[in-house]
Design a protein around this motif. Structure first.
Motif, mmCIF file in Angstrom:
data_model
loop_
_atom_site.group_PDB
_atom_site.id
_atom_site.type_symbol
_atom_site.label_atom_id
_atom_site.label_comp_id
_atom_site.label_asym_id
_atom_site.label_seq_id
_atom_site.Cartn_x
_atom_site.Cartn_y
_atom_site.Cartn_z
ATOM 1 N N SER A 40 4.593 -4.136 -7.036
ATOM 2 C CA SER A 40 5.556 -3.342 -7.797
ATOM 3 C C SER A 40 4.984 -2.787 -9.093
ATOM 4 O O SER A 40 5.494 -1.796 -9.605
ATOM 5 N N ASN A 41 3.950 -3.416 -9.630
ATOM 6 C CA ASN A 41 3.411 -3.019 -10.940
ATOM 7 C C ASN A 41 1.889 -2.997 -10.880
ATOM 8 O O ASN A 41 1.217 -3.794 -11.517
ATOM 9 N N GLY A 42 1.366 -2.038 -10.117
ATOM 10 C CA GLY A 42 -0.043 -2.060 -9.781
ATOM 11 C C GLY A 42 -0.998 -1.449 -10.780
ATOM 12 O O GLY A 42 -2.205 -1.691 -10.702
ATOM 13 N N TYR A 43 -0.522 -0.651 -11.737
ATOM 14 C CA TYR A 43 -1.418 -0.037 -12.715
ATOM 15 C C TYR A 43 -1.762 -1.070 -13.790
ATOM 16 O O TYR A 43 -1.374 -0.956 -14.955
ATOM 17 N N ALA A 44 -2.498 -2.085 -13.413
ATOM 18 C CA ALA A 44 -2.768 -3.193 -14.329
ATOM 19 C C ALA A 44 -3.962 -3.998 -13.839
ATOM 20 O O ALA A 44 -4.409 -3.844 -12.696
ATOM 21 N N GLU A 45 -4.473 -4.866 -14.701
ATOM 22 C CA GLU A 45 -5.618 -5.703 -14.334
ATOM 23 C C GLU A 45 -5.238 -6.820 -13.382
ATOM 24 O O GLU A 45 -6.077 -7.314 -12.631
ATOM 25 N N PHE A 46 -3.961 -7.222 -13.400
ATOM 26 C CA PHE A 46 -3.466 -8.242 -12.478
ATOM 27 C C PHE A 46 -2.116 -7.798 -11.936
ATOM 28 O O PHE A 46 -1.332 -7.143 -12.627
ATOM 29 N N ALA A 47 -1.843 -8.171 -10.686
ATOM 30 C CA ALA A 47 -0.564 -7.855 -10.057
ATOM 31 C C ALA A 47 -0.159 -9.026 -9.176
ATOM 32 O O ALA A 47 -0.998 -9.837 -8.751
ATOM 33 N N VAL A 48 1.125 -9.102 -8.906
ATOM 34 C CA VAL A 48 1.674 -10.149 -8.046
ATOM 35 C C VAL A 48 2.236 -9.512 -6.787
ATOM 36 O O VAL A 48 2.885 -8.457 -6.840
ATOM 37 N N ALA A 49 1.971 -10.154 -5.642
ATOM 38 C CA ALA A 49 2.481 -9.649 -4.367
ATOM 39 C C ALA A 49 3.065 -10.792 -3.557
ATOM 40 O O ALA A 49 2.648 -11.947 -3.697
ATOM 41 N N LYS A 50 4.047 -10.465 -2.715
ATOM 42 C CA LYS A 50 4.514 -11.444 -1.748
ATOM 43 C C LYS A 50 3.371 -11.764 -0.783
ATOM 44 O O LYS A 50 2.590 -10.876 -0.423
ATOM 45 N N GLU A 51 3.273 -13.007 -0.370
ATOM 46 C CA GLU A 51 2.198 -13.382 0.554
ATOM 47 C C GLU A 51 2.252 -12.558 1.841
ATOM 48 O O GLU A 51 1.220 -12.228 2.424
ATOM 49 N N SER A 52 3.457 -12.186 2.265
ATOM 50 C CA SER A 52 3.614 -11.390 3.489
ATOM 51 C C SER A 52 3.200 -9.939 3.300
ATOM 52 O O SER A 52 3.102 -9.187 4.279
ATOM 53 N N HIS A 53 2.936 -9.537 2.039
ATOM 54 C CA HIS A 53 2.520 -8.165 1.738
ATOM 55 C C HIS A 53 1.045 -8.075 1.384
ATOM 56 O O HIS A 53 0.604 -7.092 0.793
ATOM 57 N N VAL A 54 0.282 -9.085 1.751
ATOM 58 C CA VAL A 54 -1.141 -9.163 1.432
ATOM 59 C C VAL A 54 -1.938 -9.171 2.734
ATOM 60 O O VAL A 54 -1.654 -9.968 3.637
ATOM 61 N N PHE A 55 -2.965 -8.288 2.811
ATOM 62 C CA PHE A 55 -3.720 -8.134 4.053
ATOM 63 C C PHE A 55 -5.211 -8.149 3.765
ATOM 64 O O PHE A 55 -5.689 -7.440 2.869
ATOM 65 N N ASP A 56 -5.937 -8.949 4.527
ATOM 66 C CA ASP A 56 -7.386 -9.035 4.357
ATOM 67 C C ASP A 56 -8.044 -7.712 4.740
ATOM 68 O O ASP A 56 -7.611 -7.030 5.684
ATOM 69 N N LEU A 57 -9.100 -7.366 4.001
ATOM 70 C CA LEU A 57 -9.829 -6.127 4.242
ATOM 71 C C LEU A 57 -11.211 -6.413 4.808
ATOM 72 O O LEU A 57 -11.870 -7.361 4.383
ATOM 73 N N PRO A 58 -11.697 -5.568 5.722
ATOM 74 C CA PRO A 58 -13.086 -5.696 6.169
ATOM 75 C C PRO A 58 -14.022 -5.362 5.011
ATOM 76 O O PRO A 58 -13.697 -4.525 4.161
ATOM 77 N N PRO A 59 -15.184 -5.988 4.946
ATOM 78 C CA PRO A 59 -16.070 -5.807 3.788
ATOM 79 C C PRO A 59 -16.598 -4.390 3.613
ATOM 80 O O PRO A 59 -16.966 -3.998 2.506
ATOM 81 N N ASP A 60 -16.634 -3.588 4.689
ATOM 82 C CA ASP A 60 -17.213 -2.246 4.591
ATOM 83 C C ASP A 60 -16.182 -1.160 4.298
ATOM 84 O O ASP A 60 -16.533 0.025 4.274
ATOM 85 N N LEU A 61 -14.928 -1.522 4.065
ATOM 86 C CA LEU A 61 -13.900 -0.524 3.782
ATOM 87 C C LEU A 61 -13.708 -0.423 2.274
ATOM 88 O O LEU A 61 -13.276 -1.364 1.619
ATOM 89 N N ASP A 62 -14.037 0.757 1.726
ATOM 90 C CA ASP A 62 -13.943 0.922 0.279
ATOM 91 C C ASP A 62 -12.491 0.994 -0.161
ATOM 92 O O ASP A 62 -11.575 1.254 0.626
ATOM 93 N N ALA A 63 -12.278 0.771 -1.466
ATOM 94 C CA ALA A 63 -10.924 0.646 -1.998
ATOM 95 C C ALA A 63 -10.101 1.908 -1.797
ATOM 96 O O ALA A 63 -8.918 1.843 -1.436
ATOM 97 N N GLY A 64 -10.686 3.081 -2.021
ATOM 98 C CA GLY A 64 -9.930 4.319 -1.906
ATOM 99 C C GLY A 64 -9.380 4.542 -0.514
ATOM 100 O O GLY A 64 -8.203 4.884 -0.339
ATOM 101 N N ARG A 65 -10.210 4.338 0.502
ATOM 102 C CA ARG A 65 -9.749 4.552 1.872
ATOM 103 C C ARG A 65 -8.741 3.484 2.279
ATOM 104 O O ARG A 65 -7.793 3.758 3.022
ATOM 105 N N ALA A 66 -8.940 2.260 1.802
ATOM 106 C CA ALA A 66 -7.971 1.204 2.098
ATOM 107 C C ALA A 66 -6.618 1.513 1.472
ATOM 108 O O ALA A 66 -5.569 1.387 2.115
ATOM 109 N N LEU A 67 -6.620 1.938 0.212
ATOM 110 C CA LEU A 67 -5.367 2.240 -0.473
ATOM 111 C C LEU A 67 -4.622 3.396 0.188
ATOM 112 O O LEU A 67 -3.391 3.438 0.172
#
Length: 304
Positions: free
Chosen positions: A80-107
């Motif tokens: 909900s408040n992502g423009y920050a150095e730290f953010a909180v997410a529900k555990e069900s809203h968190v997904f592991d990323l493959p190591p070769d996928l850069d942040a921009g394409r993942a977002l």
């Protein structure tokens, strides 16, 4: 921690860097050290107070981040408040990323990817062989919708964009052609986030039983009232779409997001990551987005 916050509604000028306490996760939540935050056009509506369900002031915008959990996992998360150095997410809203996928394409796959997915699957209910017109086809949602429409079996995918450069990008992503109104052929589905005169032209261009899905108002002008008699004459529909309630359905977040990640891994979906800004330049990111000087995904870098 450093965050971007607005204390009053307005344009990009109300976005200011501030120091605030880091959030504390509650039960069922996880703290994320943010690597990058996504910027969406809806953030500009949130900032100026025109967004559906506008938040209370003051507010830190940002609905998606890539970062690290305390146990070291690199993840993509809906927040909900992502423009920050730290953010909180529900555990069900968190997904592991493959190591070769850069942040921009993942977002690009979170808010915009899920929007494109649900526009076609949930709202328009695309059937194989149908003709789909995508407005703003070089934007974050549009560039993914062009590709997913073909992936889901559209007969023809036609793109509308504001510049020749953006038209070329849409064609490179698989669009079968570029369109301008009036269309040369009726469309079964039109995806529109622009509104204004473009909405009216699209409605006039629907085939019998066609669907116009409206999911934004980038033109920031009032919509022309739609006469139900006009719709009954050809069996056409105007469908409103907002991602937030769509994601309330069971499996509406995790199932399509995992499918999108799978399509990227297979090389069948190409998220477009465009400009990258430091977190403190969030104001400039909004200015460029509103000026329609961007394509694909914009990101704010927070930590290396």
């Amino acid at each position: 921690m450093l965050a971007i916050r607005f204390d009053r509604f307005g344009g990009p000028e109300v976005l200011n860097p501030v120091e605030v306490p880091a959030p504390i996760p509650g039960p069922g939540e996880v703290l994320i050290s943010v690597e990058a935050a996504g910027v969406n056009f809806s953030d500009t509506h949130l900032t100026d107070g025109s967004y559906l369900g506008a938040d209370r002031l003051p507010h830190i915008p940002g609905s998606e981040v890539v970062g690290r959990t305390p146990d070291g996992r690199r993840v993509l998360a809906r927040v909900s408040n992502g423009y920050a150095e730290f953010a909180v997410a529900k555990e069900s809203h968190v997904f592991d990323l493959p190591p070769d996928l850069d942040a921009g394409r993942a977002l690009a796959l979170m808010t915009q990817g899920l929007t494109a997915w649900h526009l076609l699957r949930t709202a328009a209910r695309l059937s194989p062989g149908e003709t789909v017109v995508v407005h703003s086809a070089a934007g974050g949602v549009g560039s993914l919708a062009v590709q997913l429409a073909g992936e889901f079996g559209a007969g023809r995918v036609l793109a509308q964009a504001s510049t020749p450069e953006k038209e070329r990008l849409a064609l490179s992503l698989g669009a079968d052609g570029i369109v301008a109104y009036p269309l040369g052929e009726p469309a079964d589905i039109v995806l529109d986030a622009v509104g204004g005169p473009l909405f009216d032209r699209a409605l006039d261009s629907l085939a019998p039983l066609g669907r116009l899905v409206t999911y934004g108002n980038a033109a920031r002008t009032p919509f022309t009232p739609v006469d139900p008699v006009r719709l009954r004459a050809t069996g056409t529909s105007v469908i409103g779409f907002w991602l937030r309630p769509a994601l309330a359905a069971p499996g509406a977040l995790g199932t399509p997001l995992k499918a999108l990640l799978g399509l990227v891994a297979q090389g069948r979906l190409r998220p477009i990551a465009h400009r990258v800004y430091p977190l403190v330049d969030a104001r400039r990111a909004h200015e460029d987005l509103l000026a329609r000087e961007t394509v694909g995904k914009l990101t704010l870098t927070v930590s290396p």
